[in-house]
Design an enzyme around this catalytic site. Structure first.
Site, mmCIF file in Angstrom:
data_model
loop_
_atom_site.group_PDB
_atom_site.id
_atom_site.type_symbol
_atom_site.label_atom_id
_atom_site.label_comp_id
_atom_site.label_asym_id
_atom_site.label_seq_id
_atom_site.Cartn_x
_atom_site.Cartn_y
_atom_site.Cartn_z
ATOM 1 N N ALA A 1 0.957 -1.209 -0.064
ATOM 2 C CA ALA A 1 0.097 0.058 0.059
ATOM 3 C C ALA A 1 0.880 1.286 0.016
ATOM 4 C CB ALA A 1 -0.975 0.137 1.333
ATOM 5 N N LYS A 2 2.137 1.124 0.389
ATOM 6 C CA LYS A 2 3.027 2.340 0.482
ATOM 7 C C LYS A 2 2.591 3.386 1.124
ATOM 8 C CE LYS A 2 5.730 0.232 -3.444
ATOM 9 N NZ LYS A 2 4.943 -0.796 -3.890
ATOM 10 N N ARG A 3 1.815 3.153 1.994
ATOM 11 C CA ARG A 3 1.154 4.187 3.069
ATOM 12 C C ARG A 3 2.307 5.164 3.949
ATOM 13 N NH1 ARG A 3 -2.363 2.721 -0.288
ATOM 14 N NH2 ARG A 3 -4.486 2.402 0.463
#
Lengths: 269, 269
Positions: A95-97
């Site tokens: 998700a690379k949040r």
């Protein structure tokens, strides 16, 4: 899932393969489009055919969000299906949040509690208080972007700071974060030669290595520089496995590709 | 929406206020919890009461994802409601996304096409090919994280690279990206003194400034260093406005807070 459980699974299956579930409706077999939920139908077939050959699945959230509510529902069904039927599998929300503290806590809840993933990928740009909220969750893992597999990695990540390149600063500084034992790192396989230096900074951590296969990385090279005494690698392949065929036998063809990689991996376990 | 339309709206309303729709079910008035969709009910009331005082709304996706499908549905209803009823309002998906090329395209589709936001916030860590896919969409805007408002900003963003601090490299390098006219930047208001230097690098770009209010930023300071000849600022306030009251009159109290800020802003337009 604890790291020890993941390592035990790797040894049992003689595999450290992670399969990326990046479902694009333009690329899946046509006959699935008649299903009520083609994305989930595709994932279910791939998972059922390959679960004994891999230790992790990694849906990239972009591919689900692009289909709106339907996509989010398919993501939810996929993680529920995995947790109910294959609880021994390590699950990664790619998700690379990353956001300021209280907001990162909301993301952590979304992926660790609501969706019950074992891990989530996180971008380091916003620093300590954007990462630590994820690390508070017991037996959940935060996979921090260090050195990514794309060309743009050279824009900032490899730039020289006072003492180190940026990605090395990310490795060094994140080691000082609270609960840093819950950290893993994304390291692109297209830069296997960096792995030796990375291992000097983080000898113990698990590395999630995308970019083997379609993106051109080489398994032998990655293992040479990246393996540690508990394996310490999860090597991801997405397109190379899940889109092996567009025919009715797509799941078997995917399993065949996964089997080839597992065979290669078994020599290293 | 074009930048010219945004500027015209700022001049008409004498406001460059952006209201952050970060809905936490623990913080909204209790009577709303009986509604079928409390998140949307809250947003609708806030929007109806404040739309004439602000030029932009910014839901942070974390707060919606934390509630799973229900949350995503509320986000969808919120953007549809805004686009149908207040098409003159600039909408920002505060999502802080960013991934390798083909995956960033999926995120761009999710926010620009499926959800029809005017803009999305993007993290720069992965570089050029993670940002450019967003820039391809006409009259859509990509708001790149430059200098964020949290303490962790000092972990990496202000570190000295060979020539510049990292966040200045982000500003300089991103200016060379294809379709860079579609770029705006996040610059935290807690560091107003940096704004003068930032304006030397990007004199024309719009800046989204979070952190005025609850996070301690000062409007006068931000305007002093950040204004340009087309205003060039969107100043966000979330908690300070939307949680002004937990009573039945919460929307009117939110409007009162927004009105105070708009009054202050009108002197600068």
């Amino acid at each position: 899932m604890t790291t020890a459980q993941l390592v035990s699974e790797i040894k049992k299956k003689q595999s450290f393969l992670c399969i990326g579930l990046d479902v694009d409706l333009n690329k899946i077999p046509e006959h699935l489009l008649k299903e009520e939920d083609p994305i989930f139908a595709f994932n279910k077939a791939i998972i059922d055919a390959t679960h004994h050959l891999c230790v992790a699945y990694k849906p990239n959230t972009a591919f689900y969000e692009a289909y709106g509510l339907k996509g989010w529902k398919a993501l939810e069904k996929t993680i529920v299906y995995l947790n109910e039927n294959y609880p021994e599998i390590f699950t990664i929300a790619d998700a690379k949040r990353g956001d300021i503290g209280n907001t990162s806590t909301m993301y952590a809840k979304a992926f660790f509690e609501d969706l019950a993933f074992d891990s989530v990928t996180v971008a380091p740009y916003m620093g300590k208080d954007s990462v630590e909220p994820f690390l508070e969750f017991k037996d959940k893992h935060t996979i921090l972007l260090a050195l990514t597999s794309n060309q743009g990695a050279f824009d900032f990540q490899t730039k020289q700071l006072e003492e180190n390149e940026l990605y090395k600063e990310v490795l060094k500084i994140s080691k000082t974060y609270k609960n840093s034992e819950n950290l893993m790192y994304v390291v692109g396989a297209t830069k296997a030669e960096y792995l030796a230096e990375i291992r000097q900074i983080i000898p113990e951590s698990f590395l999630l290595v995308p970019g083997v296969g379609a993106q051109g990385g080489n398994l032998q090279e990655v293992c040479k520089y990246g393996l540690n005494n508990q394996i310490g690698l999860l090597i991801n392949s997405s397109r190379g496995i899940i889109y092996a065929s567009k025919n009715e036998d797509f799941a078997q063809q995917a399993a065949k590709k996964a089997q080839e990689i597992q065979n290669e991996m078994s020599a290293f376990v």
